[in-house]
Design an enzyme around this catalytic site. Structure first.
Site, PDB file in Angstrom:
ATOM      1  N   LYS A  54      24.187  31.549  27.254  1.00 43.12           N
ATOM      2  CA  LYS A  54      24.327  32.241  27.135  1.00 43.12           C
ATOM      3  C   LYS A  54      25.915  33.014  25.982  1.00 43.12           C
ATOM      4  O   LYS A  54      26.746  33.402  25.200  1.00 43.12           O
ATOM      5  CB  LYS A  54      24.158  33.018  28.480  1.00 43.12           C
ATOM      6  CG  LYS A  54      22.340  34.021  28.037  1.00 43.12           C
ATOM      7  CD  LYS A  54      22.004  34.222  29.912  1.00 43.12           C
ATOM      8  CE  LYS A  54      20.859  34.590  30.156  1.00 43.12           C
ATOM      9  NZ  LYS A  54      20.645  34.593  31.326  1.00 43.12           N
ATOM     10  N   GLN A  98      22.601  36.582  36.339  1.00 41.93           N
ATOM     11  CA  GLN A  98      21.543  35.625  36.761  1.00 41.93           C
ATOM     12  C   GLN A  98      20.523  35.055  37.887  1.00 41.93           C
ATOM     13  O   GLN A  98      21.475  35.239  39.356  1.00 41.93           O
ATOM     14  CB  GLN A  98      22.222  33.473  36.006  1.00 41.93           C
ATOM     15  CG  GLN A  98      21.045  33.156  35.691  1.00 41.93           C
ATOM     16  CD  GLN A  98      20.442  32.890  34.665  1.00 41.93           C
ATOM     17  OE1 GLN A  98      20.762  33.735  33.631  1.00 41.93           O
ATOM     18  NE2 GLN A  98      19.477  33.019  34.378  1.00 41.93           N
ATOM     19  N   ASP A 121      20.052  43.828  31.125  1.00 44.79           N
ATOM     20  CA  ASP A 121      18.753  42.805  31.378  1.00 44.79           C
ATOM     21  C   ASP A 121      17.507  44.158  31.670  1.00 44.79           C
ATOM     22  O   ASP A 121      16.873  43.854  31.388  1.00 44.79           O
ATOM     23  CB  ASP A 121      18.867  42.252  32.710  1.00 44.79           C
ATOM     24  CG  ASP A 121      19.078  40.527  33.044  1.00 44.79           C
ATOM     25  OD1 ASP A 121      18.639  40.041  32.127  1.00 44.79           O
ATOM     26  OD2 ASP A 121      20.177  39.815  33.527  1.00 44.79           O
TER      27      ASP A 121
HETATM   28  N1  GUN Z   1      16.859  34.473  34.936  1.00 47.25           N
HETATM   29  C1  GUN Z   1      15.811  34.098  33.901  1.00 47.25           C
HETATM   30  N2  GUN Z   1      15.409  34.975  32.801  1.00 47.25           N
HETATM   31  C2  GUN Z   1      16.662  35.533  33.494  1.00 47.25           C
HETATM   32  C3  GUN Z   1      16.620  36.696  32.590  1.00 47.25           C
HETATM   33  O1  GUN Z   1      16.629  37.326  31.598  1.00 47.25           O
HETATM   34  N3  GUN Z   1      18.010  37.095  33.307  1.00 47.25           N
HETATM   35  C4  GUN Z   1      18.403  36.754  34.130  1.00 47.25           C
HETATM   36  N4  GUN Z   1      19.221  37.928  34.639  1.00 47.25           N
HETATM   37  N5  GUN Z   1      18.046  35.996  35.081  1.00 47.25           N
HETATM   38  C5  GUN Z   1      17.346  35.404  34.424  1.00 47.25           C
END
Ligand code: GUN
Length: 296
Positions: A54, A98, A121
């Site tokens: 990311k 996350q 998100d």
């Molecule tokens: N962990 C796995 N996929 C995601 C996601 O799309 N967002 C977040 N915040 N954590 C994750």
């Protein structure tokens, strides 16, 4: 193989290109650089890989990336204090915590402490409610990526029969809302669905998001249907470690009109949509026109 392959890798590159163009315009015309803060608590190896990816892609499209890595035993109060600081930082337009979080932290409480307009998100209860009532919201990245690919392939989705397999808050439920928003007739199927093969056989669009390797065989797929496979499952096959989806690709591709592969389908779209959401959040925060085609 009869089906058209929906190339998520190429599509994600196109989305990143659009985001990069918009970021360049924001910098030139408005003197604003969108910023994304990612918070990682603990040392889960898979999460570390995602967070690194990311951060790298955020910088590649010209945005600022702020990474906050906290110890696994960080207290809830300390995490909430960091989120409060990011909520109040005008250079941060998007915040992502996350998941999963270590067990001693209350995920719902943490997510709902993020300012909804920075919740890239789309997990905050306000955004869930806004999406469910057809109002402007931040939309979860994976379902948004699926919707973009479906719109690109079909143009209008109006009147199509769609089945979403899986009812998670991250994918299944928001995906169903988005399809409903595009005037599909939507069924959400799950582990207790009585006759899953029959339900799937009626669908023009199948979105599989259950996390069970190759559980949807080709003979469940209606001839010509579009199959979006959200699953990313690691299995052993012929002595090798391979990635497979929730759909049996080889047999489904014989019957589908179009299908996403695993890997290279939905996966790359998730981070591309996170970047899109961050630029959207930045535009909204500054009362500027939002990029076209990058929101639901
Ligand atoms: N962990 C796995 N996929 C995601 C996601 O799309 N967002 C977040 N915040 N954590 C994750």
């Amino acid at each position: 193989m009869a089906a058209t392959l929906i190339d998520g890798k190429a599509f994600a590159a196109k989305v990143r290109g659009q985001v990069a163009e918009h970021v360049a315009r924001l910098k030139e015309q408005n003197g604003i650089t969108p910023g994304l803060a990612v918070v990682l608590v603990g040392e889960d190896p898979a999460s570390q890989v995602y967070v690194r990816s990311k951060g790298k892609q955020t910088v590649e499209v010209g945005m600022n990336s702020y990474e906050h890595k906290l110890e696994a035993d960080t207290s809830e109060a300390d995490l909430l204090a960091l989120i409060d600081q990011l909520n109040n930082d005008p250079s941060v337009h998007g915040i992502l915590v996350q998941l999963p979080l270590p067990k001693h932290l209350d995920e719902d409480l943490v997510i709902n402490s993020i300012a909804p307009e920075k919740d890239v998100d789309g997990f905050h209860i306000s955004n869930v409610g806004l999406l469910g009532t057809g109002q402007k919201s931040m939309v979860p990245c994976t379902p948004l990526g699926c919707l973009m690919m479906l719109r690109d392939h079909h143009g209008s989705l109006s009147g199509m029969d769609a089945v979403v397999i899986g009812r998670s808050n991250i994918v299944g439920k928001p995906m169903a809302q988005l399809l409903l928003g595009d005037s599909c007739t939507v069924t959400i199927a799950h582990s207790r669905t009585k006759d899953l093969p029959d339900v799937v056989r009626r669908a023009d669009i199948v979105v599989a998001a259950v996390g069970r390797p190759e559980m949807v065989p080709g003979d469940w797929i209606k001839e010509g249907a579009t199959v979006i496979d959200v699953g990313i499952n690691r299995i052993e096959r012929d002595g090798k470690n391979v990635l497979v989806g929730d759909v049996d690709f080889a047999s489904a591709a014989e019957r589908a009109g179009a299908i996403t592969p695993v890997p290279g389908g939905v996966g790359p779209m998730t981070i591309a949509c996170l970047l899109a959401n961050t630029v959207t959040a930045c535009c909204r925060a500054n009362n500027l026109a939002e990029p076209e085609g990058l929101t639901a």
